[in-house]
Design an enzyme around this catalytic site. Structure first.
Site, PDB file in Angstrom:
ATOM      1  N   CYS A   3      -4.797   6.743   7.747  1.00  0.00           N
ATOM      2  CA  CYS A   3      -3.852   6.425   6.672  1.00  0.00           C
ATOM      3  C   CYS A   3      -2.577   7.241   6.866  1.00  0.00           C
ATOM      4  CB  CYS A   3      -4.485   6.715   5.314  1.00  0.00           C
ATOM      5  SG  CYS A   3      -3.313   6.617   3.958  1.00  0.00           S
ATOM      6  N   ASN A  85       3.635  -1.294  -5.625  1.00  0.00           N
ATOM      7  CA  ASN A  85       3.183  -2.591  -5.131  1.00  0.00           C
ATOM      8  C   ASN A  85       1.670  -2.536  -4.919  1.00  0.00           C
ATOM      9  OD1 ASN A  85       5.841  -3.586  -5.030  1.00  0.00           O
ATOM     10  ND2 ASN A  85       6.159  -2.702  -2.998  1.00  0.00           N
ATOM     11  N   HIS A  96      -2.101   3.324   0.517  1.00  0.00           N
ATOM     12  CA  HIS A  96      -2.300   4.615  -0.157  1.00  0.00           C
ATOM     13  C   HIS A  96      -1.313   4.567  -1.324  1.00  0.00           C
ATOM     14  CE1 HIS A  96      -2.769   9.274   0.223  1.00  0.00           C
ATOM     15  NE2 HIS A  96      -2.018   9.051  -0.855  1.00  0.00           N
ATOM     16  N   HIS A  98       1.433   4.599  -3.897  1.00  0.00           N
ATOM     17  CA  HIS A  98       2.719   5.289  -3.895  1.00  0.00           C
ATOM     18  C   HIS A  98       3.632   4.632  -4.913  1.00  0.00           C
ATOM     19  CE1 HIS A  98       2.717   2.105  -0.848  1.00  0.00           C
ATOM     20  NE2 HIS A  98       3.989   1.895  -1.154  1.00  0.00           N
TER      21      HIS A  98
END
Ligand code: AMP
Ligand code: ZN
Length: 112
Positions: A3, A85, A96, A98
């Site tokens: 990630c 989003n 991840h 955000h």
């Protein structure tokens, strides 16, 4: 786990940090879409806002507690926009969670 934002959180991948504490990190988006475009993440991996639970929601609270300070340090005294989003239809590219902090320009009124 492979990630990119976990690697940014650990320092393995460099970023232009604007805020950091034990739980969260804020850094400049590598491809800014507005004059100010900062990403705010929890250091702990959460895939998206669709994975928020009673156990991890404190991290979202920590992010929102830091947002006024981050916005102030970016001189966003006239307002800004926070976006997250989620998934395919939300056009999420990094899995991840955000929060985009965008400003420095009058944002369009239409959201989509
Ligand atoms: P999203 O489409 O909501 O998943 O947004 C992902 C964002 O991460 C995009 O605005 C990218 O420009 C940004 N991004 C991807 N890789 C990096 C990186 N290494 N450093 C900073 N921002 C990045
Ligand atoms: Zn991660």
């Amino acid at each position: 786990m492979d990630c990119i934002f976990c690697k940014i959180a650990s320092g393995e991948i460099p970023s232009k940090k604007v805020y950091e504490d034990e739980n969260i990190l804020a850094f400049h988006d590598i491809n800014p879409q507005t004059p100010v475009h900062i990403l705010i993440i929890p250091k702990k991996h959460i895939s998206s806002a669709d994975e928020i639970t009673a156990e991890n929601s404190y991290l979202v609270a920590k992010i929102f507690e830091a947002i006024p300070e981050i916005a102030k340090s970016a001189s966003l005294s006239n307002g800004y926009r926070i976006i997250t989003n989620i998934g395919e239809d939300g056009a999420q590219t990094v899995k991840h969670i955000h929060f985009h902090l965008m400003g420095g320009v009058k944002m369009p009124e239409k959201m989509a």
